[in-house]
Design a protein around this motif. Sequence first.
Motif, PDB file in Angstrom:
ATOM      1  N   ASP A   1      63.315  20.461   5.102  1.00 52.13           N
ATOM      2  CA  ASP A   1      63.309  21.022   6.465  1.00 52.13           C
ATOM      3  C   ASP A   1      64.439  20.473   7.327  1.00 52.13           C
ATOM      4  O   ASP A   1      64.971  21.200   8.173  1.00 52.13           O
ATOM      5  CB  ASP A   1      61.960  20.696   7.136  1.00 52.13           C
ATOM      6  CG  ASP A   1      61.984  20.979   8.623  1.00 52.13           C
ATOM      7  OD1 ASP A   1      61.689  22.134   9.007  1.00 52.13           O
ATOM      8  OD2 ASP A   1      62.312  20.069   9.413  1.00 52.13           O
TER       9      ASP A   1
ATOM     10  N   THR B   1      61.833  24.777  19.429  1.00 46.90           N
ATOM     11  CA  THR B   1      61.900  23.356  19.079  1.00 46.90           C
ATOM     12  C   THR B   1      63.094  22.761  19.833  1.00 46.90           C
ATOM     13  O   THR B   1      63.716  23.435  20.639  1.00 46.90           O
ATOM     14  CB  THR B   1      62.117  23.170  17.567  1.00 46.90           C
ATOM     15  OG1 THR B   1      63.435  23.651  17.254  1.00 46.90           O
ATOM     16  CG2 THR B   1      61.096  23.930  16.737  1.00 46.90           C
TER      17      THR B   1
ATOM     18  N   SER C   1      59.967  14.499  11.762  1.00 48.93           N
ATOM     19  CA  SER C   1      59.758  13.809  13.045  1.00 48.93           C
ATOM     20  C   SER C   1      59.650  14.766  14.229  1.00 48.93           C
ATOM     21  O   SER C   1      59.267  14.346  15.317  1.00 48.93           O
ATOM     22  CB  SER C   1      60.887  12.806  13.292  1.00 48.93           C
ATOM     23  OG  SER C   1      62.124  13.480  13.386  1.00 48.93           O
TER      24      SER C   1
ATOM     25  N   LYS D   1      69.791  20.297  20.780  1.00 50.55           N
ATOM     26  CA  LYS D   1      70.625  19.402  19.967  1.00 50.55           C
ATOM     27  C   LYS D   1      71.923  20.085  19.549  1.00 50.55           C
ATOM     28  O   LYS D   1      72.952  19.439  19.389  1.00 50.55           O
ATOM     29  CB  LYS D   1      69.847  18.956  18.720  1.00 50.55           C
ATOM     30  CG  LYS D   1      68.697  18.012  19.025  1.00 50.55           C
ATOM     31  CD  LYS D   1      67.895  17.774  17.756  1.00 50.55           C
ATOM     32  CE  LYS D   1      66.675  16.928  18.005  1.00 50.55           C
ATOM     33  NZ  LYS D   1      65.692  17.025  16.894  1.00 50.55           N
TER      34      LYS D   1
ATOM     35  N   TYR E   1      76.962  26.825  11.088  1.00 50.05           N
ATOM     36  CA  TYR E   1      75.506  26.711  10.879  1.00 50.05           C
ATOM     37  C   TYR E   1      74.998  27.905  10.073  1.00 50.05           C
ATOM     38  O   TYR E   1      74.279  27.741   9.083  1.00 50.05           O
ATOM     39  CB  TYR E   1      74.773  26.622  12.219  1.00 50.05           C
ATOM     40  CG  TYR E   1      73.278  26.696  12.055  1.00 50.05           C
ATOM     41  CD1 TYR E   1      72.558  25.608  11.535  1.00 50.05           C
ATOM     42  CD2 TYR E   1      72.562  27.860  12.376  1.00 50.05           C
ATOM     43  CE1 TYR E   1      71.183  25.687  11.354  1.00 50.05           C
ATOM     44  CE2 TYR E   1      71.187  27.930  12.195  1.00 50.05           C
ATOM     45  CZ  TYR E   1      70.503  26.847  11.689  1.00 50.05           C
ATOM     46  OH  TYR E   1      69.143  26.920  11.493  1.00 50.05           O
TER      47      TYR E   1
ATOM     48  N   ARG F   1      65.524  10.359  10.573  1.00 47.10           N
ATOM     49  CA  ARG F   1      66.147   9.123  11.096  1.00 47.10           C
ATOM     50  C   ARG F   1      65.168   8.349  11.969  1.00 47.10           C
ATOM     51  O   ARG F   1      65.147   7.130  11.948  1.00 47.10           O
ATOM     52  CB  ARG F   1      67.408   9.465  11.903  1.00 47.10           C
ATOM     53  CG  ARG F   1      68.561   9.931  11.041  1.00 47.10           C
ATOM     54  CD  ARG F   1      69.638  10.563  11.870  1.00 47.10           C
ATOM     55  NE  ARG F   1      69.116  11.681  12.672  1.00 47.10           N
ATOM     56  CZ  ARG F   1      69.835  12.468  13.447  1.00 47.10           C
ATOM     57  NH1 ARG F   1      71.125  12.262  13.552  1.00 47.10           N
ATOM     58  NH2 ARG F   1      69.290  13.455  14.110  1.00 47.10           N
ATOM     59  N   SER F   2      64.332   9.059  12.752  1.00 47.98           N
ATOM     60  CA  SER F   2      63.448   8.382  13.722  1.00 47.98           C
ATOM     61  C   SER F   2      62.215   7.837  13.020  1.00 47.98           C
ATOM     62  O   SER F   2      61.142   8.444  13.089  1.00 47.98           O
ATOM     63  CB  SER F   2      63.006   9.353  14.813  1.00 47.98           C
ATOM     64  OG  SER F   2      64.034  10.205  15.167  1.00 47.98           O
TER      65      SER F   2
ATOM     66  N   THR G   1      63.207  29.623  17.212  1.00 48.04           N
ATOM     67  CA  THR G   1      61.904  28.968  17.338  1.00 48.04           C
ATOM     68  C   THR G   1      61.977  27.886  18.410  1.00 48.04           C
ATOM     69  O   THR G   1      63.010  27.227  18.578  1.00 48.04           O
ATOM     70  CB  THR G   1      61.508  28.369  15.961  1.00 48.04           C
ATOM     71  OG1 THR G   1      61.546  29.414  14.983  1.00 48.04           O
ATOM     72  CG2 THR G   1      60.114  27.774  15.985  1.00 48.04           C
TER      73      THR G   1
HETATM   74  N1  LIG Z   1      64.452  26.232  15.740  1.00 50.22           N
HETATM   75  C1  LIG Z   1      64.984  27.347  15.252  1.00 50.22           C
HETATM   76  O1  LIG Z   1      65.261  28.310  15.997  1.00 50.22           O
HETATM   77  C2  LIG Z   1      65.217  27.482  13.778  1.00 50.22           C
HETATM   78  C3  LIG Z   1      65.351  28.789  13.257  1.00 50.22           C
HETATM   79  C4  LIG Z   1      65.605  28.934  11.890  1.00 50.22           C
HETATM   80  C5  LIG Z   1      65.668  27.820  11.079  1.00 50.22           C
HETATM   81  N2  LIG Z   1      65.515  26.550  11.607  1.00 50.22           N
HETATM   82  C6  LIG Z   1      65.627  25.396  10.701  1.00 50.22           C
HETATM   83  O2  LIG Z   1      64.406  24.681  10.743  1.00 50.22           O
HETATM   84  C7  LIG Z   1      64.662  23.323  10.400  1.00 50.22           C
HETATM   85  C8  LIG Z   1      63.963  22.429  11.389  1.00 50.22           C
HETATM   86  O3  LIG Z   1      64.527  22.615  12.668  1.00 50.22           O
HETATM   87  P1  LIG Z   1      63.670  22.532  14.004  1.00 50.22           P
HETATM   88  O4  LIG Z   1      63.828  23.797  14.709  1.00 50.22           O
HETATM   89  O5  LIG Z   1      62.318  22.048  13.725  1.00 50.22           O
HETATM   90  O6  LIG Z   1      64.540  21.466  14.802  1.00 50.22           O
HETATM   91  P2  LIG Z   1      64.210  19.991  15.296  1.00 50.22           P
HETATM   92  O7  LIG Z   1      62.960  19.963  16.079  1.00 50.22           O
HETATM   93  O8  LIG Z   1      65.461  19.528  15.919  1.00 50.22           O
HETATM   94  O9  LIG Z   1      63.948  19.185  13.934  1.00 50.22           O
HETATM   95  C9  LIG Z   1      64.986  18.770  13.104  1.00 50.22           C
HETATM   96  C10 LIG Z   1      64.482  17.705  12.166  1.00 50.22           C
HETATM   97  O10 LIG Z   1      65.555  17.350  11.284  1.00 50.22           O
HETATM   98  C11 LIG Z   1      65.721  15.944  11.336  1.00 50.22           C
HETATM   99  N3  LIG Z   1      67.120  15.581  11.193  1.00 50.22           N
HETATM  100  C12 LIG Z   1      68.166  16.017  11.919  1.00 50.22           C
HETATM  101  N4  LIG Z   1      69.288  15.399  11.540  1.00 50.22           N
HETATM  102  C13 LIG Z   1      68.945  14.540  10.559  1.00 50.22           C
HETATM  103  C14 LIG Z   1      69.661  13.624   9.758  1.00 50.22           C
HETATM  104  N5  LIG Z   1      70.985  13.447   9.904  1.00 50.22           N
HETATM  105  N6  LIG Z   1      68.998  12.894   8.848  1.00 50.22           N
HETATM  106  C15 LIG Z   1      67.666  13.043   8.710  1.00 50.22           C
HETATM  107  N7  LIG Z   1      66.924  13.906   9.398  1.00 50.22           N
HETATM  108  C16 LIG Z   1      67.566  14.647  10.323  1.00 50.22           C
HETATM  109  C17 LIG Z   1      65.225  15.529  12.715  1.00 50.22           C
HETATM  110  O11 LIG Z   1      64.793  14.174  12.706  1.00 50.22           O
HETATM  111  P3  LIG Z   1      65.606  12.941  13.323  1.00 50.22           P
HETATM  112  O12 LIG Z   1      66.335  13.427  14.524  1.00 50.22           O
HETATM  113  O13 LIG Z   1      64.525  11.960  13.615  1.00 50.22           O
HETATM  114  O14 LIG Z   1      66.518  12.463  12.238  1.00 50.22           O
HETATM  115  C18 LIG Z   1      64.031  16.447  12.897  1.00 50.22           C
HETATM  116  O15 LIG Z   1      62.911  15.907  12.284  1.00 50.22           O
HETATM  117  C19 LIG Z   1      66.171  23.161  10.363  1.00 50.22           C
HETATM  118  O16 LIG Z   1      66.609  23.191   9.020  1.00 50.22           O
HETATM  119  C20 LIG Z   1      66.672  24.379  11.102  1.00 50.22           C
HETATM  120  O17 LIG Z   1      67.946  24.762  10.668  1.00 50.22           O
HETATM  121  C21 LIG Z   1      65.276  26.372  12.934  1.00 50.22           C
END
Ligand SMILES: NC(=O)c1ccc[n+]([C@@H]2O[C@H](COP(=O)([O-])OP(=O)(O)OC[C@H]3O[C@@H](n4cnc5c(N)ncnc54)[C@H](OP(=O)(O)O)[C@@H]3O)[C@@H](O)[C@H]2O)c1
Length: 362
Positions: A92, A193, A15, A198, A158, A38-39, A191
């Motif tokens: 993811d 996002t 999402s 959050k 984390y 969830r969304s 990254t």
């Molecule tokens: N951004 C960074 O700097 C970074 C760096 C390294 C790794 N990562 C990893 O990349 C992945 C994606 O993160 P992102 O940066 O794209 O963050 P994001 O934009 O916040 O995306 C997180 C996603 O996970 C879903 N999610 C969160 N809690 C959930 C739950 N309880 N049940 C189902 N879905 C859930 C969210 O959807 P809903 O809220 O709609 O449920 C959203 O689609 C994560 O595993 C994160 O650890 C991120």
Amino acid sequence: MNTETGKTALITGASSGIGQELAKLFAQDGYNLVLVARSDDKLDRLGEVFKSNYGTQQVTVIGKDLSTEDAAQDVYNQVKAKGITVDVLVNDAGVGLYGLFATDTDWEREKAMIHLNVLTLTQMTKLFLYDMLSRNEGKILNLASLLSIAPSPLMAVYAGTKAYVYNFTQSLINELKDTNVTITALLPNATDTDFFNKAGAENTKVTDEVQDPVMVAQAGYDALMAGKHKIVPGGFKNKSYEILSYVAPQEAVASMMRNKMEQKPDPVAEKDDSSIAWEIGIGIAVVAGIALGLAYAKSDAIDRAKYRYKAKSLADTLSDTLSSVADNVVSSVLDTYKTTKAKARELTNRAEEEVEEVEAIA
Ligand SMILES: NC(=O)c1ccc[n+]([C@@H]2O[C@H](COP(=O)([O-])OP(=O)(O)OC[C@H]3O[C@@H](n4cnc5c(N)ncnc54)[C@H](OP(=O)(O)O)[C@@H]3O)[C@@H](O)[C@H]2O)c1
């Protein structure tokens, strides 16, 4: 370009952020999609966009909180009930949480994070991997992080969950090596996002330099399709962070990460970054210098020539790495950069002297 029409990719966390960009890449390549988060309203809208923009045939939306007991089993059951075969699984969905572990962070949120980042990812992998193995075909992408290999104060739990994801994935790579099923770990640096908002980490120094989620998703997608074991997107700079995390003493990496995780702005503390950078460098140089020295002492004349050459290369690499680290963490302070470089030169001499000392003794 519909190259994979008929195949299905299941993407958790589709999402927003990296997951959404990954879903788009699968849609562009003609995959049918199972989108989980969830969304469900956002996922529904995304599905409509993919259908109209890329002619996606089938989009299945599963609105699910993946931090709850047996969420993965429920997703799996829903997929099976619809008769869908999952060819590619992307784990993811993940969240972070910012603060001092002992005093700041909330246990219920930590528990939910561990459930989502670790338990659900593991159970999703178990359920879908079994089916992939019975067909001897399939691909899995697990979202790890550069924090998987770096202890990270202020995001301790984390980072622990992401260390698990990386370690778990590496073990499975070995277990799957004689099959046609591949598993890939994606290790992005910070990254751009909603992740940091959050997590409550939106004002930290680490958010000063974030990379594009489109680039991260593309790198992950390409690595997944090529069956690579892991990918660190973002070129040389992130690669050097990776190497540094492997070779530097863990305490030094933790200090560096603590500094990056602190709140901004703090120009005085930024000056201190240079000393952290070169302290790490000293750590590497001393350890590597000792190792080379010991090996040198036990070697014959030809090997000694080789070790002398290695000592020189070590010193050169060290000088470059320190420059790069210094460049990154002290980008605004040119004179500090110069000081760091001078110290790197000092280290060069020190590493070479160590070898010479051993030579004199031997
Ligand atoms: N951004 C960074 O700097 C970074 C760096 C390294 C790794 N990562 C990893 O990349 C992945 C994606 O993160 P992102 O940066 O794209 O963050 P994001 O934009 O916040 O995306 C997180 C996603 O996970 C879903 N999610 C969160 N809690 C959930 C739950 N309880 N049940 C189902 N879905 C859930 C969210 O959807 P809903 O809220 O709609 O449920 C959203 O689609 C994560 O595993 C994160 O650890 C991120």
